[in-house]
Scaffold this active site. Structure first.
Site, mmCIF file in Angstrom:
data_model
loop_
_atom_site.group_PDB
_atom_site.id
_atom_site.type_symbol
_atom_site.label_atom_id
_atom_site.label_comp_id
_atom_site.label_asym_id
_atom_site.label_seq_id
_atom_site.Cartn_x
_atom_site.Cartn_y
_atom_site.Cartn_z
ATOM 1 N N HIS A 167 0.330 -4.459 7.379
ATOM 2 C CA HIS A 167 0.969 -5.119 6.216
ATOM 3 C C HIS A 167 2.372 -4.563 5.951
ATOM 4 C CE1 HIS A 167 -0.950 -1.741 4.174
ATOM 5 N NE2 HIS A 167 -2.116 -2.343 4.087
ATOM 6 N N ASP A 205 -5.287 -10.041 4.496
ATOM 7 C CA ASP A 205 -5.670 -8.830 3.767
ATOM 8 C C ASP A 205 -6.492 -9.220 2.544
ATOM 9 O OD1 ASP A 205 -5.897 -6.130 3.281
ATOM 10 O OD2 ASP A 205 -3.932 -5.914 2.344
ATOM 11 N N HIS A 257 0.183 2.615 5.965
ATOM 12 C CA HIS A 257 -0.215 3.505 4.861
ATOM 13 C C HIS A 257 0.459 4.860 5.071
ATOM 14 C CE1 HIS A 257 -3.146 1.164 2.563
ATOM 15 N NE2 HIS A 257 -3.425 0.579 3.724
ATOM 16 N N GLU A 297 -9.509 0.357 8.814
ATOM 17 C CA GLU A 297 -8.294 0.710 8.078
ATOM 18 C C GLU A 297 -8.488 2.120 7.542
ATOM 19 O OE1 GLU A 297 -4.962 -1.316 5.173
ATOM 20 O OE2 GLU A 297 -6.992 -2.101 5.140
#
EC number: 3.5.1.25
Length: 387
Positions: free
Chosen positions: A216, A273, A195, A129
């Site tokens: 997500h 997550d 992100h 990530e």
């Protein structure tokens, strides 16, 4: 060891059928329901229960006191055992953006774990990530460690991991990322976007160049505006997969229903997550270099209250999805099984119940609770899943 699972309702082709399952040498063999088990085989009576494929979690940062970024090989096994008790039979360890030295250490400990005797879930590979992420939507990512596109670094990580990096999250607006995506895919890595505050055009550029998922979804990204659809609009409009954290905190139930209506049941992937606090009481924890406080099961950064991962497990995610959507078990199961398998390209041996598939199975009771788990044809005992 050979097992025969008899009298259960078996999930195949999106419906439940009466079948006998033979588990031998780690593989599934589907037999007629009246098949007589071989002499000496172990018999599991699944009467009144449902047998479904093992759950697959492609995004988790830890559980039971173990943070992936600081984990040893033995720590990884603790997560594996805990996961199996919750129906997760395969997972990727998600390495939060960190220093090169620490990321390499995570890779090395993963490799050590692969040489150990494993009693829990399959640790299939690594999810990075970052570090090629936007500072504006960094979430729990340390800003000083974020980078522009750096293919030589990623190649070095993948070589060190011996090809075990299966999944990476990048931000489309980061310098050099769209053009780097085809090269990332050549390394055998599935690309997710997230992100990010990327605009619609830049996001679509990343998707056209090979991004296949959204990390997500709705969280840590610029949301849709009627005049500026942004990354959110591109993720919803396109056919890429969308991760979803279905803990009731990251996404309102109505948002979950909307996501499923827009994307369809075959393009949403239920992730946890989760952080090291999963399976543990409220308190103070870590997520990579960050201090995290968990109150009422809700994990947030100590410094600013930004949500930082979850304490979710996939068995709870399943029950939440059923409650949030009102859909049937048959409709919801792909979000935890075949969809993640298709996303990270393991659907030729995991995510489905069929002849020759890996014998990763979950037995659900009438209340949809995990009753038993089989990993590679081996029944996971309570001792195996205890930490």
């Amino acid at each position: 060891m050979t097992w025969y699972l008899v009298n259960g309702d078996v999930y195949m082709e999106h419906r439940f059928l009466k079948k006998t399952l033979k588990l031998e040498e780690g593989r599934i063999f589907v037999l007629p329901p009246d098949t007589r088990p071989e002499e000496g085989a172990h018999i599991y009576n699944a009467a009144g229960k449902k047998i479904v494929p093992g759950f697959i979690d492609v995004h988790t940062h830890g559980a039971v006191g173990v943070d992936v970024n600081a984990a040893t090989a033995e720590d990884y096994e603790k997560i594996c055992r805990f996961a199996a008790g919750n129906g997760t039979t395969s997972w990727l360890c998600s390495v939060l953006t960190d220093t090169k030295e620490q990321t390499c250490r995570c890779i090395d400990e993963f490799k050590k774990h692969q040489q150990m005797e494993q009693k829990g879930a399959n640790l299939l590979g690594i999810h990075l990530e970052g570090p090629f992420l936007s500072s504006e939507y960094k979430g729990a990512m340390p800003e000083y460690l974020l980078q522009k596109a750096n293919l030589p670094l990623l190649k070095e990580y993948q070589q060190r991991a011996e090809g075990a990096i299966r999944y990476i999250t990048v931000s489309p607006e980061v310098e050099g990322i769209p053009d780097m995506i085809p090269e990332i895919r050549k390394l055998g890595i599935t690309v997710a976007i997230g992100h990010s505050g990327a605009d619609y055009e830049t996001s679509w550029d990343a998707i056209r160049k090979g991004a296949q998922s959204c990390t997500h979804t709705f969280n840590a990204m610029k949301l849709l505006h009627q005049h500026f659809p942004a990354i959110m609009g591109a993720a919803l409009e396109s056919d890429i997969y969308c991760e979803a954290i279905c803990d009731g905190r990251h996404l309102h139930p109505g948002t979950v229903r909307l996501l499923l209506k827009v994307k369809g049941l075959d393009r949403v992937v239920a992730i946890t997550d989760s952080i090291m606090a999963a399976g543990l009481p409220d308190g103070k924890y870590k997520l990579g270099v960050n201090d995290v406080v968990v109150e009422d099961g809700d994990a947030k950064l100590a410094e600013n209250g930004v949500r930082a991962g979850s304490t979710l497990t996939q068995n709870v995610a399943l029950k939440n999805l059923l409650k949030f959507t009102g859909k049937s078990l048959e409709e919801i199961l792909p979000l935890l099984t075949e969809n993640p398998a298709n996303l990270i390209k393991i659907a030729d041996h995991k995510g489905f119940i069929a002849d020759g598939m890996d014998a990763d199975l979950v037995v659900l009771d009438p209340d949809f609770e995990v009753f038993d788990t089989f990993v590679g044809g081996r029944k996971v005992t309570s001792e195996d899943s205890n930490i």
